[in-house]
Design an enzyme around this catalytic site. Structure first.
Site, mmCIF file in Angstrom:
data_model
loop_
_atom_site.group_PDB
_atom_site.id
_atom_site.type_symbol
_atom_site.label_atom_id
_atom_site.label_comp_id
_atom_site.label_asym_id
_atom_site.label_seq_id
_atom_site.Cartn_x
_atom_site.Cartn_y
_atom_site.Cartn_z
ATOM 1 N N GLN A 8 0.852 -1.180 0.266
ATOM 2 C CA GLN A 8 0.151 -0.055 0.035
ATOM 3 C C GLN A 8 0.824 1.320 0.057
ATOM 4 O O GLN A 8 0.309 2.365 0.206
ATOM 5 C CB GLN A 8 -0.887 -0.133 1.156
ATOM 6 C CG GLN A 8 -2.133 -1.094 1.150
ATOM 7 C CD GLN A 8 -2.738 -1.221 2.521
ATOM 8 O OE1 GLN A 8 -2.097 -0.726 3.391
ATOM 9 N NE2 GLN A 8 -3.667 -2.482 2.825
ATOM 10 N N HIS A 27 -0.602 -0.250 5.489
ATOM 11 C CA HIS A 27 -0.976 0.815 6.370
ATOM 12 C C HIS A 27 -0.132 2.126 6.683
ATOM 13 O O HIS A 27 0.272 2.329 7.793
ATOM 14 C CB HIS A 27 -1.537 0.213 7.700
ATOM 15 C CG HIS A 27 -2.370 -0.888 7.741
ATOM 16 N ND1 HIS A 27 -3.091 -1.361 8.788
ATOM 17 C CD2 HIS A 27 -3.093 -1.483 6.671
ATOM 18 C CE1 HIS A 27 -3.924 -2.278 8.320
ATOM 19 N NE2 HIS A 27 -3.925 -2.190 7.161
ATOM 20 N N GLU A 30 -14.317 3.857 10.439
ATOM 21 C CA GLU A 30 -14.900 4.802 11.464
ATOM 22 C C GLU A 30 -14.662 6.116 10.758
ATOM 23 O O GLU A 30 -13.608 6.561 10.144
ATOM 24 C CB GLU A 30 -14.052 4.893 12.776
ATOM 25 C CG GLU A 30 -14.232 3.653 13.639
ATOM 26 C CD GLU A 30 -13.512 3.748 14.980
ATOM 27 O OE1 GLU A 30 -13.764 2.761 15.698
ATOM 28 O OE2 GLU A 30 -12.744 4.687 15.067
ATOM 29 N N TYR A 70 -8.585 7.438 20.243
ATOM 30 C CA TYR A 70 -9.792 6.762 19.341
ATOM 31 C C TYR A 70 -9.632 5.503 19.248
ATOM 32 O O TYR A 70 -10.442 4.677 18.779
ATOM 33 C CB TYR A 70 -9.585 7.399 18.001
ATOM 34 C CG TYR A 70 -10.095 8.958 18.415
ATOM 35 C CD1 TYR A 70 -11.151 9.434 18.032
ATOM 36 C CD2 TYR A 70 -8.930 9.874 18.477
ATOM 37 C CE1 TYR A 70 -11.356 10.811 18.195
ATOM 38 C CE2 TYR A 70 -9.215 11.148 18.573
ATOM 39 C CZ TYR A 70 -10.320 11.752 18.471
ATOM 40 O OH TYR A 70 -10.767 12.868 18.844
ATOM 41 N N TYR A 129 -9.634 -10.733 11.226
ATOM 42 C CA TYR A 129 -9.902 -11.243 9.915
ATOM 43 C C TYR A 129 -10.356 -12.786 10.052
ATOM 44 O O TYR A 129 -10.662 -13.338 9.209
ATOM 45 C CB TYR A 129 -8.854 -11.203 8.627
ATOM 46 C CG TYR A 129 -8.417 -9.810 8.513
ATOM 47 C CD1 TYR A 129 -9.526 -9.144 7.716
ATOM 48 C CD2 TYR A 129 -7.662 -9.052 9.020
ATOM 49 C CE1 TYR A 129 -9.795 -7.683 7.231
ATOM 50 C CE2 TYR A 129 -7.619 -7.408 8.510
ATOM 51 C CZ TYR A 129 -8.474 -7.115 7.640
ATOM 52 O OH TYR A 129 -8.590 -5.472 7.173
#
Length: 365
Positions: free
Chosen positions: A82, A145, A235, A245, A256
């Site tokens: 990513q 990520h 979210e 958070y 998963y």
């Protein structure tokens, strides 16, 4: 004065066609603006009626007068998983400074780190001059990520979002205020920390985020973010200084493999999301609409979906069971929407990874 729509790059006839889609505000036209992109990630408008697009592989494109050209001087990126060249930010004072901010996955040793920096776009738009990396997070192995969005705050500081780097439900890096992973970082324009929370590394605004893929200001100047959960639990948050958070201690999703994550869905001292999705939609990109062309959508929150192929709209004035009432605008063009932005004329532009294209959406005449 020319409109941005006149800056259309020619594409192979028949490859991408204009279409219409029905929405709660009537019929909209979806028009292709540029195609032939390789995994487009972000779009930013310039005041001189042109725009920039990043491709994850490392190209920054400047589109003007019907032509796209690659911009030189872009930093080296780790285009793995990513990671790669990610967000682009055109600050409000661009006309005076010509500064362009980029976020990216930077190669560091045998791994990579979320990074951000700034350079000056040359007058001809062909080069980023004197690019400087102003923020470099700690490196991790693998390509998962990174985040990562950039937002100019009302006071001119720059908010940078990061991901937890795929450390998983057992990894507590997002909860560690000494690490950059899983955070919102606030920087001054020279890269120095722009916030100081007692006991935290200077510059960290909020903690406990999994993978923030969208960020924007609402019409009152409040920062909003969307982040990926695991299997469910995506979210929408409004990060504030010193707030936690929750990831990976609390989540509305599961792992998963179906196993529970952390301690449940709530815990004292940890914030609840404004809105959450279960099952996951993999939200990416974020925009709060001004209402310029569609007054009934003023203040509404738009985002893309990477796994369900739609452009989403949340109405903050209409509460629902998990947050806000939601509309999903789906068409053949909305495959893997990575970014969504409002153009200067009030039209809504979005990037489709599936098509390798940028589209303009506006009310049909």
């Amino acid at each position: 004065m020319r409109s941005l729509l006149s800056l259309v790059l020619a594409f192979v006839p028949g490859s991408v066609q204009a279409a219409t889609v029905e929405t709660s505000a009537g019929t909209f036209m979806i028009q292709p603006v540029i195609s032939g992109l390789a995994e487009p990630w972000a779009i930013g408008f310039l005041p001189e009626e042109s725009f920039l697009i990043t491709e994850r592989g490392g190209r920054l494109l400047h589109v003007a007068d019907g032509r796209a050209q690659e911009v030189a001087g872009v930093p080296e990126v780790m285009a793995e998983g990513q990671g790669g060249l990610l967000d682009v930010l055109v600050p409000a004072d661009f006309a005076q400074t010509r500064e362009i901010w980029l976020s990216f996955a930077a190669p560091v040793g045998s791994g990579g780190a979320t990074a951000a920096g700034v350079g000056r776009l040359s007058p001809d738009g062909q080069r980023l001059e004197d690019f400087r990396t102003l923020f470099l997070g700690e490196p991790y192995r693998g390509g998962r990520h990174f985040g990562s969005r950039l937002v100019e705050m009302p006071d001119g500081s720059i908010a940078l979002t990061t991901g937890d780097r795929g450390t998983g439900p057992q990894g507590m890096q997002a909860q560690d205020p000494g690490l950059s992973a899983g955070k919102v970082i606030l920087l001054s324009r020279d890269g120095k920390p722009a916030v100081a929370v007692e006991g935290w590394t200077a510059g960290i605004l909020s903690i406990g985020h999994r993978n923030i893929q969208g960020a924007a200001l609402d019409l009152e100047g409040r920062l909003l973010t969307v982040e990926h959960g695991a299997q469910g639990g995506d979210e929408l948050n409004a990060p504030e200084a010193g707030k936690n958070y929750g990831w990976p201690v609390i989540s509305y999703g599961v792992n998963y493999n179906g196993a529970a994550i952390g301690e449940g869905q709530a815990k004292a001292g940890m914030e609840q999301p404004l809105h959450y999705w279960d099952p996951s939609i993999a939200p990416s990109g974020l925009m709060v609409y001004s209402g310029r062309l569609v007054p009934e959508w003023k203040g509404d929150i738009f985002f893309g979906s990477l796994n369900s192929d739609f452009l989403g709209r949340l109405d903050p004035d209409t509460p629902a069971g998990t947050g806000f009432a939601e509309e999903r605008i789906a068409a053949p063009e909305t495959g893997r929407v990575r970014d969504v932005v409002e153009a200067p004329d009030g039209s809504i532009w979005f990037l489709s990874v599936h098509d390798g294209a940028a589209y303009r959406m506006a009310p049909a005449e």
